[in-house]
Design a protein around this motif. Sequence first.
Motif, short mmCIF file in Angstrom:
data_model
loop_
_atom_site.label_atom_id
_atom_site.label_comp_id
_atom_site.label_asym_id
_atom_site.label_seq_id
_atom_site.Cartn_x
_atom_site.Cartn_y
_atom_site.Cartn_z
N PRO A 1 0.81 -1.22 0.00
CA PRO A 1 0.00 0.00 0.00
C PRO A 1 0.84 1.27 0.00
CG PRO A 1 -0.93 -1.60 1.52
CD PRO A 1 0.39 -2.16 1.06
N SER A 2 1.99 1.24 0.66
CA SER A 2 2.83 2.45 0.71
C SER A 2 3.35 2.82 -0.67
CB SER A 2 4.00 2.24 1.68
OG SER A 2 4.80 1.15 1.26
N ASN B 1 -15.48 1.39 1.48
CA ASN B 1 -15.79 0.85 2.80
C ASN B 1 -14.91 -0.35 3.18
OD1 ASN B 1 -17.24 0.97 5.22
ND2 ASN B 1 -18.67 -0.62 4.55
N ARG B 2 -13.68 -0.30 2.77
CA ARG B 2 -12.72 -1.33 3.13
C ARG B 2 -11.32 -0.74 2.96
NH1 ARG B 2 -15.66 -3.01 -0.86
NH2 ARG B 2 -16.26 -5.08 -0.13
N SER B 3 -10.34 -1.39 3.55
CA SER B 3 -8.96 -0.92 3.44
C SER B 3 -8.38 -1.33 2.09
CB SER B 3 -8.12 -1.52 4.56
OG SER B 3 -7.98 -2.91 4.36
N PRO B 4 -7.30 -0.65 1.65
CA PRO B 4 -6.63 -1.08 0.41
C PRO B 4 -6.17 -2.54 0.49
CG PRO B 4 -5.80 1.06 1.10
CD PRO B 4 -6.67 0.56 2.22
N LYS B 5 -5.68 -2.92 1.65
CA LYS B 5 -5.20 -4.30 1.84
C LYS B 5 -6.34 -5.30 1.66
CE LYS B 5 -2.59 -7.12 5.11
NZ LYS B 5 -1.95 -7.17 6.47
N ARG B 6 -7.51 -4.98 2.22
CA ARG B 6 -8.66 -5.86 2.13
C ARG B 6 -9.15 -5.97 0.68
NH1 ARG B 6 -10.21 -10.01 4.52
NH2 ARG B 6 -10.82 -10.80 2.49
N TYR B 7 -9.20 -4.83 0.00
CA TYR B 7 -9.65 -4.81 -1.39
C TYR B 7 -8.71 -5.64 -2.27
CZ TYR B 7 -11.61 -3.05 -5.76
OH TYR B 7 -12.20 -2.96 -7.00
N TYR B 8 -7.42 -5.45 -2.05
CA TYR B 8 -6.40 -6.19 -2.81
C TYR B 8 -6.56 -7.69 -2.57
CZ TYR B 8 -1.85 -5.91 -5.27
OH TYR B 8 -0.83 -5.97 -6.19
N MET B 9 -6.78 -8.07 -1.32
CA MET B 9 -6.96 -9.47 -0.97
C MET B 9 -8.17 -10.06 -1.70
SD MET B 9 -6.11 -12.19 0.75
CE MET B 9 -4.98 -11.65 2.05
N SER C 1 -0.02 9.99 0.65
CA SER C 1 0.51 9.20 1.75
C SER C 1 -0.31 7.93 1.93
CB SER C 1 0.46 10.01 3.05
OG SER C 1 -0.89 10.22 3.45
N THR C 2 0.24 6.97 2.66
CA THR C 2 -0.48 5.72 2.93
C THR C 2 -1.77 6.00 3.69
OG1 THR C 2 1.66 4.56 3.05
CG2 THR C 2 -0.26 3.41 3.93
N ARG C 3 -1.71 6.94 4.62
CA ARG C 3 -2.91 7.28 5.40
C ARG C 3 -4.00 7.88 4.50
NH1 ARG C 3 -2.19 10.27 11.08
NH2 ARG C 3 -1.23 8.24 11.44
N GLN C 4 -3.59 8.73 3.57
CA GLN C 4 -4.57 9.30 2.63
C GLN C 4 -5.21 8.22 1.77
OE1 GLN C 4 -1.82 12.14 0.84
NE2 GLN C 4 -3.10 13.85 1.53
N LEU C 5 -4.40 7.25 1.34
CA LEU C 5 -4.92 6.14 0.54
C LEU C 5 -5.92 5.31 1.35
CD1 LEU C 5 -4.67 4.68 -2.21
CD2 LEU C 5 -2.97 3.19 -1.15
N GLU C 6 -5.60 5.08 2.62
CA GLU C 6 -6.52 4.35 3.50
C GLU C 6 -7.86 5.07 3.59
OE1 GLU C 6 -6.41 1.63 5.52
OE2 GLU C 6 -4.36 0.92 5.21
N ARG C 7 -7.81 6.39 3.79
CA ARG C 7 -9.05 7.16 3.92
C ARG C 7 -9.85 7.13 2.62
NH1 ARG C 7 -6.00 11.15 7.09
NH2 ARG C 7 -5.70 12.38 5.19
N LEU C 8 -9.13 7.16 1.49
CA LEU C 8 -9.79 7.13 0.18
C LEU C 8 -10.57 5.83 0.00
CD1 LEU C 8 -9.94 8.90 -2.41
CD2 LEU C 8 -8.02 7.56 -3.30
#
Length: 336
Positions: free
Chosen positions: A247-248, A270-278, A257-264
């Motif tokens: 994600p970074s 309604n999920r984290s980038p990591k969850r979506y990728y998974m 930033s990674t935090r901005q991506l998380e918020r996006l």
Amino acid sequence: MLPSPKRQIVELDDVPDKPRRFVFVLLENFTLLSFAAAIDCLRLANRMSGKRLYEWVLLGESADTVKCSTGTEFKLEGGFEELSRGDTVVVCGGADVQDATTKKLLNWLRREARKGVSVAGLCTAAYSLAKAGLLDGKRATIHWENQDSFSEEFEEVILTKSVFTIDGNRLTTAGGTSSIDLFLQVIANDHGEELANAVADQQIYSSIRTDQDTQRLSVPTRIGVRHPKLSQVIQQMEAHIEETISPSILAQDVGMSTRQLERLFRRYLNRSPKRYYMELRLQKARNLLMQTDMSVINVALACGFASPSHFSKCYRAHYNTTPYRERGAHATRLSV
């Protein structure tokens, strides 16, 4: 009673002495839309020209009847007969094309292809053509749901994401309405753009696609969100399933930033980038389990999992079953 509309005939300068014959080979559970769209283009080309430009015949392995994807039975006109070099074979595939691709079909396709016969594959039938070795070194396409398994099995085929491809005398489509696009191109090549456009008008088909158009909706349309940076990140994820990107780095690539991506991701999906990728990786894994005979270990590696145990754990958490049970249940459904 409404009067019959007056049909405007498209005048052709050069009409062949013999109609071009298309040999539709209907595989079990073939997709009805792909077949109907193709044959209707030929029918309308005859109607709009006032000439018998095309003729067709329906063949199949049983030489009796075959069921399409809706369960409707079609009466066949024969089995795998000898063809002339001027014929065009159109294999119509659908669900479970692997099972429908029999040795008898493969041997027949190879024999007819050696004569120089043109061969087309609609929807999933590119699998049948590739299995027969008819697409080696050729550009081809197949329905997006089958792309992962196809690319794993047929590395010698140049797989595209186009709605259709024409490479020499090999033609393939992605399924659905892409048959219209392919056959309009065939009609245009044979008899000119005016006739092809007249056929499209009759079908109320106002956006004719070319082989440069991709088959899937754009990322913004698919996810229902029009945010350029979010789309860029998702495209990167989809392109890097086997070798995942952190994600970074994904965030850095789009200038945030990674935090901005998380918020996006939280705001729009309604999920984290990591969850979506998974979820993307697990969807590809499920496709490979259902459509190939790859081992579970190889499926795990192809989808970016370092170990089968981690893959199995993630798969069970998402699908509420293990990869082994999923494959077993799928095999049982096919045998019923």
